[in-house]
Every structure is written in structure tokens, then in C-alpha cells.
Design a protein around this motif. Structure first.
Motif, short mmCIF file in Angstrom:
data_model
loop_
_atom_site.label_atom_id
_atom_site.label_comp_id
_atom_site.label_asym_id
_atom_site.label_seq_id
_atom_site.Cartn_x
_atom_site.Cartn_y
_atom_site.Cartn_z
N ARG A 1 0.81 -1.21 0.00
CA ARG A 1 0.00 0.00 0.00
C ARG A 1 0.85 1.26 0.00
O ARG A 1 0.44 2.30 -0.52
N LEU A 2 2.02 1.20 0.64
CA LEU A 2 2.87 2.37 0.68
C LEU A 2 3.54 2.65 -0.65
O LEU A 2 3.81 3.82 -0.97
N HIS A 3 3.78 1.62 -1.43
CA HIS A 3 4.54 1.81 -2.68
C HIS A 3 3.88 2.83 -3.61
O HIS A 3 4.55 3.78 -4.05
N PRO A 4 2.59 2.71 -3.94
CA PRO A 4 2.00 3.73 -4.84
C PRO A 4 1.96 5.12 -4.21
O PRO A 4 2.08 6.13 -4.90
N ILE A 5 1.80 5.19 -2.87
CA ILE A 5 1.79 6.49 -2.20
C ILE A 5 3.15 7.15 -2.31
O ILE A 5 3.27 8.34 -2.60
N GLU A 6 4.22 6.35 -2.09
CA GLU A 6 5.56 6.89 -2.18
C GLU A 6 5.87 7.34 -3.61
O GLU A 6 6.53 8.37 -3.81
N GLN A 7 5.38 6.58 -4.60
CA GLN A 7 5.57 7.00 -5.99
C GLN A 7 4.89 8.34 -6.26
O GLN A 7 5.44 9.21 -6.94
N GLU A 8 3.65 8.48 -5.70
CA GLU A 8 2.92 9.73 -5.90
C GLU A 8 3.64 10.90 -5.23
O GLU A 8 3.72 11.99 -5.78
N ILE A 9 4.19 10.66 -4.02
CA ILE A 9 4.94 11.70 -3.31
C ILE A 9 6.15 12.13 -4.14
O ILE A 9 6.44 13.33 -4.28
N GLN A 10 6.87 11.16 -4.69
CA GLN A 10 8.04 11.49 -5.51
C GLN A 10 7.64 12.29 -6.74
O GLN A 10 8.33 13.24 -7.13
N GLU A 11 6.50 11.92 -7.33
CA GLU A 11 6.03 12.65 -8.51
C GLU A 11 5.65 14.09 -8.14
O GLU A 11 5.96 15.03 -8.87
N ARG A 12 5.00 14.26 -6.97
CA ARG A 12 4.62 15.59 -6.51
C ARG A 12 5.86 16.44 -6.22
O ARG A 12 5.89 17.64 -6.51
N ARG A 13 6.88 15.82 -5.64
CA ARG A 13 8.11 16.55 -5.37
C ARG A 13 8.78 16.99 -6.66
O ARG A 13 9.30 18.11 -6.76
#
Length: 306
Positions: free
Chosen positions: A50-62
Motif C-alpha cells: 500500500r505504501l509503494h503507490p503512495i511513495e511514488q505519488e509523493i516522488q512525482e509531486r516533489r
């Protein structure tokens, strides 16, 4: 059910049918040895999934934030060379921001501070803060005028504060009813509550609005009585004092006890004690009868200008 599956190592398909989200969320998977059973996925594995897609989204937002910063950086340089703008009205959320705004306005002030402090006596902590802030104003030769309500005349803490603040630069007057809390610095910035609980405030720098608030202050100041003078209540008659006549007037206007206490700057218990004395003086046996007796007694006629 997931906890049960973890504790027992498995869960029947029949039980899992009552919670299809377990399979949909991949918290359970089929048992390869027995199709009637499901095995739980380890919590650490499920969490990682569950964390993996969230972390990807955070990286994309950054990444997007960095790109936007690069795009706007040339414009920021132009803005810094432009003349600074002043917000006409700023919402200050929370006590910290309100105090910061007061400290800033106090530091910027050069000539005059006008304040309205409704309510009765204030706490020792509030008075200590006010004393420190007020002393810094006095030491700089700035004049300060403050309006309180008549009820502070019975507050030893507030009277002691007033005595320590006494100087040629400071004037304190009291009035029976006041507008809400207000602070005006040099007639250029004003602060007033934005909510009933005073946890938010408005900082106003629009010249027209600030001048309007200053005129409201001046009108109330002319009606107020210097703290060192006696309040000009008409003499007590029929056992009813001037304060009690003010309460009686608000009663027949339909205000409840809490609203009367707030308007006159006293606590509700004191207000109700005065109401009980009014009822006893007029011989009232009920709240409904009290309003009628007040109107018939003529005690409010004494407060009318002749």
C-alpha cells in the motif's frame, strides 16, 4: 477477521465471503494446498504494497514542485523589485498569530494606541502580558487610551494593573456596555475578533475601515467615565441599584441571563444574583411576572434623559 486469520494462520472461504474487501485488498490469498482455505498476507508485506503507490505519488509531486519552482523563480525576482503591497484585511488564525500581530503593531506604533477591553476582571496571566506590553508603549512616549466596562471597578487585579499603568500618557475610562474587543495603533492598523471565542482575529489596514473603527471608539470614549470618578448612576430607589436597572432593561428587551452577563461584563452567577434581588424588591414570584412588574414599576424611567 484479518486478525483472526493472522492468529490462526488461515481463514475459510465461507467466512471471507462476509468481508470481500479482504481479498480485494490482497490481505488474503488462496491456500495452494486446500482451495477451501485462505492464507493471510504478512502485515509488513501488505503495508509495503500500500505504501509503494503512495511513495511514488509523493516522488512525482516533489518532482512537480521542483519544476514549478524553477518556472516561477524568474518571476519571484521581479516581485521583489516591485513596491511591497499591504493586505487590507488579514485573517489571523490562532492565538500565536494574533499575539505576533499585536507585538508587531506595538513595535511599529509611534503615536497612539486605542483599546477596548469588554468583560469583567482579567486573569493574572493576561494582566501581566498587558502590563509588559503597555509599559513598553509608555516608555516610548506613546499615548494610550483604554475602555473597560464598569464591572472592572470591582476587580482588584484590574485596578492594580490600572494603578501601575497610571501616567500622563495613559487614560482609562469605563462604560456599562461596550463593543467587542478592539485595538487600534496609530489609526493605521486595527485588530478585532473574527470569532465569538476570539481564537481568530482580523488585522485591518484599510485606511477607511480603520478610521471608521477609530470614530466608533471616540464615540464610546465620550460616553465613558474616567476610572478615578464615580459611575454616574442615578441614586438607588426602591432597593434597586443602577446596575440592576440596567439588567432590568435588558430583561424586558428579551435577553437571556448569559447574554445580559456578557453585555455588562459580569459572570452569569452575579447576573442571576442581581435578577433575584430585582425580583425580591418588586415582589415577583416568577420570571414572566418579573418582566411585567419591571415595566409597570417605572424604575426604568429614571434612566431616560430629561
Amino acid at each position: 477477521m484479518y486478525a483472526s486469520a493472522l492468529s490462526n494462520g488461515r481463514l475459510t472461504r465461507a467466512e471471507a465471503e462476509n468481508a470481500p474487501c479482504l481479498l480485494d485488498s490482497s490481505l488474503l490469498h488462496p491456500d495452494p494446498d486446500d482451495p477451501d482455505w485462505l492464507r493471510p498476507v504478512l502485515p509488513s508485506t501488505a503495508l509495503a504494497q500500500r505504501l509503494h503507490p503512495i511513495e511514488q505519488e509523493i516522488q512525482e509531486r516533489r518532482r512537480l514542485a521542483v519544476e514549478l519552482t524553477d518556472v516561477f523563480e524568474p518571476f519571484m525576482a521581479i516581485t521583489t523589485r516591485a513596491a511591497p503591497t499591504t493586505h487590507a484585511i488579514t485573517l489571523l488564525e490562532g492565538e500565536l498569530r494574533i499575539n505576533e500581530a499585536i507585538e508587531r503593531a506595538t513595535a511599529e506604533c509611534r503615536h497612539e494606541v486605542l483599546t477596548v477591553q469588554p468583560g469583567g476582571g482579567r486573569s493574572e496571566n493576561v494582566l501581566n502580558v498587558a502590563l509588559k506590553r503597555g509599559q513598553s508603549v509608555i516608555d516610548r512616549g506613546i499615548t494610550m487610551r483604554t475602555l473597560y466596562q464598569h464591572t472592572v471597578r470591582h476587580s482588584q487585579g484590574t485596578l492594580a494593573y490600572a494603578a501601575r499603568m497610571t501616567s500622563k500618557n495613559v487614560e482609562i475610562r469605563t462604560l456599562e456596555e461596550l463593543i467587542d474587543r478592539l485595538m487600534i495603533f496609530d489609526r493605521s492598523v486595527a485588530l478585532l475578533p473574527a470569532r465569538a471565542d476570539r481564537q481568530d482575529a482580523l488585522e485591518i489596514r484599510h485606511p477607511v475601515l480603520v478610521e471608521y473603527l477609530a470614530k466608533v471608539f471616540e464615540q464610546q470614549w465620550q460616553l465613558a467615565t474616567p476610572l478615578v470618578d464615580e459611575v454616574p448612576y442615578p441614586p438607588s430607589t426602591d432597593g434597586i441599584t443602577g446596575v440592576q436597572r440596567s439588567i432590568a432593561r435588558l430583561l424586558i428587551e428579551g435577553h437571556v441571563d448569559e447574554a445580559i452577563a456578557r453585555r455588562l461584563g459580569m459572570n452569569v452567577r452575579t447576573c442571576r444574583a442581581h435578577i433575584a434581588k430585582i425580583a425580591a424588591a418588586l415582589g415577583s414570584g416568577s420570571r414572566a411576572q418579573l418582566g411585567y412588574l419591571i415595566a409597570q414599576s417605572g424604575i426604568l424611567e429614571q434612566d431616560k434623559p430629561k
